[in-house]
Design a protein around this motif. Sequence first.
Motif, PDB file in Angstrom:
ATOM      1  N   HIS A  70     -31.304 -32.438  18.388  1.00 51.56           N
ATOM      2  CA  HIS A  70     -31.532 -32.977  16.908  1.00 51.56           C
ATOM      3  C   HIS A  70     -32.155 -31.799  16.209  1.00 51.56           C
ATOM      4  CE1 HIS A  70     -31.300 -37.554  18.704  1.00 51.56           C
ATOM      5  NE2 HIS A  70     -30.120 -36.931  18.386  1.00 51.56           N
ATOM      6  N   SER A  71     -32.180 -32.174  14.750  1.00 57.81           N
ATOM      7  CA  SER A  71     -32.498 -31.059  13.784  1.00 57.81           C
ATOM      8  C   SER A  71     -34.105 -30.737  13.663  1.00 57.81           C
ATOM      9  CB  SER A  71     -31.718 -31.379  12.493  1.00 57.81           C
ATOM     10  OG  SER A  71     -32.429 -32.727  12.062  1.00 57.81           O
ATOM     11  N   ASP A  72     -34.698 -31.686  14.054  1.00 55.94           N
ATOM     12  CA  ASP A  72     -36.080 -31.605  14.142  1.00 55.94           C
ATOM     13  C   ASP A  72     -36.554 -30.857  15.246  1.00 55.94           C
ATOM     14  OD1 ASP A  72     -35.391 -34.034  15.366  1.00 55.94           O
ATOM     15  OD2 ASP A  72     -37.543 -34.658  15.215  1.00 55.94           O
ATOM     16  N   HIS A  73     -35.630 -30.429  16.213  1.00 56.59           N
ATOM     17  CA  HIS A  73     -36.010 -29.758  17.358  1.00 56.59           C
ATOM     18  C   HIS A  73     -35.443 -28.317  17.834  1.00 56.59           C
ATOM     19  CE1 HIS A  73     -38.079 -33.208  19.753  1.00 56.59           C
ATOM     20  NE2 HIS A  73     -37.461 -33.779  18.622  1.00 56.59           N
ATOM     21  N   THR A  74     -34.543 -28.251  16.551  1.00 58.71           N
ATOM     22  CA  THR A  74     -33.684 -26.833  16.866  1.00 58.71           C
ATOM     23  C   THR A  74     -33.637 -26.216  15.617  1.00 58.71           C
ATOM     24  OG1 THR A  74     -31.616 -28.031  16.000  1.00 58.71           O
ATOM     25  CG2 THR A  74     -32.027 -28.093  18.285  1.00 58.71           C
ATOM     26  N   GLY A  75     -34.528 -26.340  14.575  1.00 59.83           N
ATOM     27  CA  GLY A  75     -34.251 -25.875  13.167  1.00 59.83           C
ATOM     28  C   GLY A  75     -34.559 -24.380  13.083  1.00 59.83           C
ATOM     29  N   CYS A  76     -35.566 -23.796  14.018  1.00 59.53           N
ATOM     30  CA  CYS A  76     -36.000 -22.400  13.740  1.00 59.53           C
ATOM     31  C   CYS A  76     -35.257 -21.448  14.853  1.00 59.53           C
ATOM     32  CB  CYS A  76     -37.401 -22.137  13.602  1.00 59.53           C
ATOM     33  SG  CYS A  76     -38.075 -22.823  11.990  1.00 59.53           S
ATOM     34  N   ASN A  77     -34.049 -21.829  15.370  1.00 57.83           N
ATOM     35  CA  ASN A  77     -33.661 -21.247  16.592  1.00 57.83           C
ATOM     36  C   ASN A  77     -33.350 -19.870  16.296  1.00 57.83           C
ATOM     37  OD1 ASN A  77     -33.986 -23.526  18.298  1.00 57.83           O
ATOM     38  ND2 ASN A  77     -31.922 -23.747  18.794  1.00 57.83           N
ATOM     39  N   TYR A  78     -32.982 -19.728  14.829  1.00 61.20           N
ATOM     40  CA  TYR A  78     -32.374 -18.520  14.212  1.00 61.20           C
ATOM     41  C   TYR A  78     -33.513 -17.368  14.397  1.00 61.20           C
ATOM     42  CZ  TYR A  78     -35.290 -19.919  10.135  1.00 61.20           C
ATOM     43  OH  TYR A  78     -36.141 -20.299   9.501  1.00 61.20           O
ATOM     44  N   LEU A  79     -34.701 -17.798  14.593  1.00 60.05           N
ATOM     45  CA  LEU A  79     -35.728 -16.605  14.411  1.00 60.05           C
ATOM     46  C   LEU A  79     -35.972 -15.805  15.437  1.00 60.05           C
ATOM     47  CD1 LEU A  79     -38.775 -18.828  12.972  1.00 60.05           C
ATOM     48  CD2 LEU A  79     -37.500 -17.112  11.699  1.00 60.05           C
ATOM     49  N   PHE A  80     -34.961 -16.183  16.594  1.00 57.33           N
ATOM     50  CA  PHE A  80     -35.184 -15.356  17.982  1.00 57.33           C
ATOM     51  C   PHE A  80     -34.198 -14.944  18.532  1.00 57.33           C
ATOM     52  CE2 PHE A  80     -38.062 -19.379  17.685  1.00 57.33           C
ATOM     53  CZ  PHE A  80     -39.227 -18.549  17.574  1.00 57.33           C
ATOM     54  N   PRO A  81     -33.751 -13.443  17.927  1.00 60.64           N
ATOM     55  CA  PRO A  81     -32.735 -12.991  18.191  1.00 60.64           C
ATOM     56  C   PRO A  81     -32.304 -12.321  19.531  1.00 60.64           C
ATOM     57  CG  PRO A  81     -33.834 -11.515  16.922  1.00 60.64           C
ATOM     58  CD  PRO A  81     -34.600 -12.710  17.015  1.00 60.64           C
ATOM     59  N   LYS A  82     -33.468 -12.225  20.235  1.00 65.87           N
ATOM     60  CA  LYS A  82     -33.281 -11.543  21.750  1.00 65.87           C
ATOM     61  C   LYS A  82     -33.570 -12.851  22.808  1.00 65.87           C
ATOM     62  CE  LYS A  82     -35.319  -7.056  20.447  1.00 65.87           C
ATOM     63  NZ  LYS A  82     -36.387  -6.098  20.736  1.00 65.87           N
ATOM     64  N   ALA A  83     -33.452 -13.679  22.337  1.00 65.78           N
ATOM     65  CA  ALA A  83     -33.917 -15.209  23.546  1.00 65.78           C
ATOM     66  C   ALA A  83     -32.317 -15.547  23.757  1.00 65.78           C
ATOM     67  CB  ALA A  83     -34.591 -16.224  22.569  1.00 65.78           C
ATOM     68  N   LYS A  84     -32.452 -16.167  25.094  1.00 63.34           N
ATOM     69  CA  LYS A  84     -31.575 -17.049  25.749  1.00 63.34           C
ATOM     70  C   LYS A  84     -31.831 -18.206  25.283  1.00 63.34           C
ATOM     71  CE  LYS A  84     -29.166 -17.457  30.108  1.00 63.34           C
ATOM     72  NZ  LYS A  84     -29.042 -16.867  31.538  1.00 63.34           N
ATOM     73  N   LEU A  85     -30.831 -19.122  24.877  1.00 62.06           N
ATOM     74  CA  LEU A  85     -31.011 -20.341  24.257  1.00 62.06           C
ATOM     75  C   LEU A  85     -30.500 -21.594  25.444  1.00 62.06           C
ATOM     76  CD1 LEU A  85     -29.346 -20.458  20.789  1.00 62.06           C
ATOM     77  CD2 LEU A  85     -31.782 -20.058  21.575  1.00 62.06           C
TER      78      LEU A  85
END
Length: 222
Positions: A70-85
């Motif tokens: 859901h969008s309120d749990h994933t919104g800033c994933n873009y901040l972490f370019p070196k992270a595994k998701l």
Amino acid sequence: MYEVKVLFDGYSGIKEDGYYANCTCTLLKGPQNIIVDTLTPWDGEKLRAALNQHQLECEDIQYVICTHGHSDHTGCNYLFPKAKLIVGYCISFKDRYFDHNFKDGETYKINEFVKVLPTPGHTMEDVSLLVETKNKGCIAITGDLFEREEDIIDESIWQSAGSMDVILQSKNRYKILEIADWIIPGHGPMFKVLEEYRVKGYGDKVPNTSDNSESSTTLENM
């Protein structure tokens, strides 16, 4: 061992002009730095600032784990370019995707202190983290499996927040209550698992759904 830092307590509730919510966001600082649930897309600057307070940059995060999509749990994933998701049952790095059998109950082990286990119910691909710590024992970071501490006594709180399968969610809540010493819920402060909560439990009981006859409610994005 890990330091578990709640960067932002989540919240949810109805105001005069509508429903408001944002998730609890948690930092695991240790052998591999981990962020769990990344707020809404409008929260990037405050999340970056919170990491700086712990002497970390976004590039220092090795894993981003979202308890569900859901969008309120994933919104800033873009901040972490070196992270595994890990977003629910989906594991990826850049354009590569990894197979893991969450659907059959298989746990994903990040290291000896942190593991990710499937806990569906709120959505059918929810996951929770179990973190072994030195001072607080086992901390479970559960996303919306638990809305907040009060929903252990008042089941209508988590049911009205949206559940795709209330019986399955109830069983997974009971499983976490049996394992964890502390719980970090999706939309409230961390709380200690009291023995009375384990006794209350859920087990194989069908939860009271008299005020929520459908297993999926209108508040599906929280």
